[in-house]
Design an enzyme around this catalytic site. Structure first.
Site, PDB file in Angstrom:
ATOM      1  N   CYS A   1     -22.782 -48.118  32.013  1.00 17.48           N
ATOM      2  CA  CYS A   1     -21.891 -48.149  30.714  1.00 17.48           C
ATOM      3  C   CYS A   1     -21.260 -49.694  30.691  1.00 17.48           C
ATOM      4  O   CYS A   1     -21.099 -50.262  29.778  1.00 17.48           O
ATOM      5  CB  CYS A   1     -20.671 -47.325  31.162  1.00 17.48           C
ATOM      6  SG  CYS A   1     -19.820 -47.404  32.843  1.00 17.48           S
TER       7      CYS A   1
ATOM      8  N   HIS B   1     -14.585 -46.321  33.804  1.00 14.07           N
ATOM      9  CA  HIS B   1     -15.794 -46.358  32.539  1.00 14.07           C
ATOM     10  C   HIS B   1     -15.802 -47.337  31.441  1.00 14.07           C
ATOM     11  O   HIS B   1     -14.530 -47.753  31.152  1.00 14.07           O
ATOM     12  CB  HIS B   1     -15.657 -44.873  31.631  1.00 14.07           C
ATOM     13  CG  HIS B   1     -16.879 -44.568  30.918  1.00 14.07           C
ATOM     14  ND1 HIS B   1     -18.102 -44.888  31.213  1.00 14.07           N
ATOM     15  CD2 HIS B   1     -16.809 -44.395  29.417  1.00 14.07           C
ATOM     16  CE1 HIS B   1     -18.878 -44.291  29.904  1.00 14.07           C
ATOM     17  NE2 HIS B   1     -18.072 -44.214  29.094  1.00 14.07           N
TER      18      HIS B   1
ATOM     19  N   ASN C   1     -18.669 -44.937  22.597  1.00 11.87           N
ATOM     20  CA  ASN C   1     -19.242 -44.810  23.953  1.00 11.87           C
ATOM     21  C   ASN C   1     -20.878 -44.897  23.848  1.00 11.87           C
ATOM     22  O   ASN C   1     -21.239 -45.182  23.044  1.00 11.87           O
ATOM     23  CB  ASN C   1     -18.750 -43.159  24.109  1.00 11.87           C
ATOM     24  CG  ASN C   1     -18.771 -43.163  25.643  1.00 11.87           C
ATOM     25  OD1 ASN C   1     -18.970 -43.920  26.519  1.00 11.87           O
ATOM     26  ND2 ASN C   1     -18.341 -41.661  26.136  1.00 11.87           N
TER      27      ASN C   1
END
Length: 341
Positions: free
Chosen positions: A152, A289, A309
């Site tokens: 990520c 994240h 995302n």
């Protein structure tokens, strides 16, 4: 917030954290058992396996374990949704992560770290529009999927670079996440990394990000493929990283002036997110994240950030999550970086 409000909030967060971090508890349900108490869970699990193309051996240990995780997820959804009573509130339910234990989810997908950022001390932007979204200006690439790799941090950095390049007058072009994954030596590939460290590596080395088509994503760490300085690509001249805690209006200004921003958040509860605006169920204490903040919307009852995302378009709001502005929900303002090309 008054003392009573703080106590209520603390109780809610503590209860949610206890549930989210509690040990998972499923067994293979035989066809004759579906007529009894396990009926709903069994039917929903079978529907889930078809929807998300799972292929578990019918009576194998893997199926046994995944059904147990799935059943625990449905209990967790009911608890989380009990706090989401206001209009536009986040909803939690079945998605592609519902057959993972909470530990598996954290170990696979929540692998970002944040370096301590200085408090923002710059001026606020005057007369901010009530709504701003870089997607409306064709400056945001499509949602990507990191798959079973803790990358990520690389996706958020490459997303910011892609947008900065587009804002500078180019068409949106997918750049190589795999190049950052393999070559950013101060990070750990699929085992995690920091957006700030990746941006610092890009700035110090002058590495040019090449198109994704030339260095495709493999969802696993590999050996760095070097390109000559004469090779076409996009390089990062500089970046800023700040803590906007208590200054989310200033963060809105930075988004408007600098382009989409990388942010490192607490996404433990996002395993179950389906849509709506997150207002609870997140801490601002555990950053794990990395995401890309592409816009905000303060026109409705709940002002919120628009966040891209990297879990594909089947997750959340077609790959996006909305987070309430104010209160540093999910730690959205703790570690925020802007890119300069």
């Amino acid at each position: 917030m008054r003392g009573g409000g703080r106590r209520v909030c603390a109780v809610v967060v503590a209860a949610v954290c206890a549930l989210l971090l509690s040990p998972p508890c499923c067994r293979r349900v035989r066809s004759d058992e579906t007529r009894h108490g396990s009926n709903v869970s069994a039917v929903h699990f079978d529907s889930f396996t078809r929807q998300f193309h799972r292929d578990y051996e019918a009576d194998g240990e893997e199926c046994h374990r995944r059904r147990r995780y799935f059943r625990d997820a449905t209990k967790r959804h009911a608890f989380l949704n009990s706090f989401s009573t206001a209009p536009q509130s986040a909803k939690y339910g079945i998605n592609q992560f519902s057959d993972l234990s909470q530990k598996e989810f954290r170990d696979l997908y929540l692998r970002a770290s944040s370096d301590r950022a200085p408090l923002f001390s710059g001026p606020k932007t005057d007369r901010l529009p009530a709504k701003f979204d870089w997607r409306d200006r064709a400056a945001v690439a499509p949602v990507q999927n990191q798959l079973a790799c803790g990358s990520c941090w690389a996706f958020s950095v490459v997303g910011a670079v892609q947008s900065a390049h587009a804002i500078g007058g180019s068409h949106v072009e997918l750049l190589s996440v795999q190049q950052v994954l393999d070559c950013s030596f101060k990070n750990e590939g699929c085992n995690g990394g920091s957006p700030s460290r990746a941006l610092n590596w890009l700035k110090q080395t002058g590495v040019k990000l090449v198109p994704q088509s030339e260095y495709p994503y493999k969802a696993k760490s590999g050996i760095c493929h070097f390109f000559s300085q004469s090779h076409d690509g996009v390089s990062v001249k500089s970046f800023t990283a700040h803590d906007f805690g208590g200054q989310e209006e200033a963060m809105m200004g930075q988004l408007l002036e600098r382009g989409p921003l990388t942010a490192v958040v607490d996404a433990v509860s996002w395993q179950d997110y389906q849509g709506g605006i997150i207002q609870h169920h997140c801490s601002s204490q555990w950053s794990n994240h990395a995401v890309l903040v592409v816009g905000y919307d303060a026109t409705g009852d709940i002002p919120h950030w628009i966040v891209q995302n990297s879990w594909g378009t089947t997750w959340g709001n077609e790959g996006y999550v909305y987070i309430k502005i104010g209160g540093n929900v999910c730690g959205i303002a703790d570690s925020v970086a802007a890119v300069f090309l």
